[in-house]
Design a protein around this motif. Structure first.
Motif, PDB file in Angstrom:
ATOM      1  N   GLY A 109       0.810  -1.212   0.000  1.00 12.56           N
ATOM      2  CA  GLY A 109       0.000   0.000   0.000  1.00 12.56           C
ATOM      3  C   GLY A 109       0.844   1.263   0.000  1.00 12.56           C
ATOM      4  O   GLY A 109       1.987   1.281  -0.463  1.00 12.56           O
ATOM      5  N   SER A 110       0.276   2.331   0.548  1.00  7.99           N
ATOM      6  CA  SER A 110       0.912   3.647   0.434  1.00  7.99           C
ATOM      7  C   SER A 110       2.257   3.730   1.147  1.00  7.99           C
ATOM      8  O   SER A 110       3.175   4.387   0.650  1.00  7.99           O
ATOM      9  CB  SER A 110      -0.035   4.743   0.927  1.00  7.99           C
ATOM     10  OG  SER A 110      -0.437   4.488   2.255  1.00  7.99           O
ATOM     11  N   TRP A 111       2.416   3.053   2.301  1.00  8.35           N
ATOM     12  CA  TRP A 111       3.715   3.134   2.987  1.00  8.35           C
ATOM     13  C   TRP A 111       4.804   2.493   2.118  1.00  8.35           C
ATOM     14  O   TRP A 111       5.878   3.073   1.944  1.00  8.35           O
ATOM     15  CB  TRP A 111       3.677   2.472   4.361  1.00  8.35           C
ATOM     16  CG  TRP A 111       4.927   2.757   5.142  1.00  8.35           C
ATOM     17  CD1 TRP A 111       5.134   3.789   6.005  1.00  8.35           C
ATOM     18  CD2 TRP A 111       6.160   2.017   5.101  1.00  8.35           C
ATOM     19  NE1 TRP A 111       6.420   3.735   6.495  1.00  8.35           N
ATOM     20  CE2 TRP A 111       7.073   2.657   5.955  1.00  8.35           C
ATOM     21  CE3 TRP A 111       6.580   0.881   4.415  1.00  8.35           C
ATOM     22  CZ2 TRP A 111       8.369   2.199   6.153  1.00  8.35           C
ATOM     23  CZ3 TRP A 111       7.885   0.423   4.610  1.00  8.35           C
ATOM     24  CH2 TRP A 111       8.756   1.080   5.480  1.00  8.35           C
ATOM     25  N   ALA A 112       4.541   1.330   1.579  1.00  9.99           N
ATOM     26  CA  ALA A 112       5.525   0.658   0.721  1.00  9.99           C
ATOM     27  C   ALA A 112       5.828   1.505  -0.515  1.00  9.99           C
ATOM     28  O   ALA A 112       6.978   1.590  -0.952  1.00  9.99           O
ATOM     29  CB  ALA A 112       5.034  -0.730   0.319  1.00  9.99           C
ATOM     30  N   ALA A 113       4.807   2.136  -1.063  1.00  9.18           N
ATOM     31  CA  ALA A 113       5.014   2.990  -2.238  1.00  9.18           C
ATOM     32  C   ALA A 113       5.919   4.171  -1.896  1.00  9.18           C
ATOM     33  O   ALA A 113       6.843   4.492  -2.660  1.00  9.18           O
ATOM     34  CB  ALA A 113       3.673   3.473  -2.772  1.00  9.18           C
TER      35      ALA A 113
END
Length: 188
Positions: A109-113
């Motif tokens: 999700g957004s953290w990994a991105a």
């Protein structure tokens, strides 16, 4: 992109590990291995942090040990900032590692991105996928602990190793596996 104030992602990872484990003292060899950098890189960054007063060091023979300096005026706000940015990699894997049946775990999700450099705001929550046959109560208890320590919602989904290896027509797994993933270190 998680905290563009810092010189490098490694600096954020190192600071997060030290400040989110305030009672710990770690060898540079251990930190270099855990954070995936050379001993020379870890040593150079430790030199900078020690000279700034953010980190304290102690030597035992040839072994160099470092820890966060908990007595500076910036300790509390820096720790809070690190918890919401680089904190997931310092905390979540450590909490999942002792749970029997957790084979692998990923942040997606957004953290990994953001961790992979995709621009955008600091994520408000954390999405974690656990691969294995772990007891859901244990996994969700660890997620609750992570949520309290990181100051953000931690959403967990458990999938079997077979489903992860062959997502078939599962749109969720297909989507997760085609987006940025960050594999958590489950070494205790």
């Amino acid at each position: 992109m998680l905290l563009p104030l810092l010189r490098s992602p490694f600096q954020g990872e190192l600071l997060a590990w030290l400040f989110l484990h305030p009672d710990g003292e770690f060898s540079l060899i251990e930190l270099a291995r855990r954070l995936g950098v050379s001993h020379a890189t870890a040593s150079r960054e430790a030199d900078r942090l020690v000279s700034s007063g953010l980190v304290l060091e102690r030597r035992m023979g040839n072994l160099r040990l470092i820890r966060s300096n908990q007595s500076t005026v910036v300790t509390r706000p820096l720790t809070e900032l690190l918890a919401v940015t680089f904190g997931p990699m310092a905390i979540v894997g450590e909490l999942l590692a002792p749970i029997r049946g957790v084979d692998r775990a990923y942040i997606y999700g957004s953290w990994a991105a953001r961790y992979q450099g995709e621009p955008g705001p600091v994520p408000g929550d954390l999405d974690v996928i656990v691969v294995g046959a772990a007891d859901p109560d244990d996994v969700f208890e660890a997620a609750g602990t992570a949520q309290r320590r990181l100051g953000r919602e931690v959403n967990v989904r458990i999938v079997t190793p077979a489903a992860w290896a062959a997502p078939g027509d599962d749109p969720f797994l297909q989507s997760v596996q085609t987006r940025p993933l960050f594999e958590l270190d489950l070494a205790v």
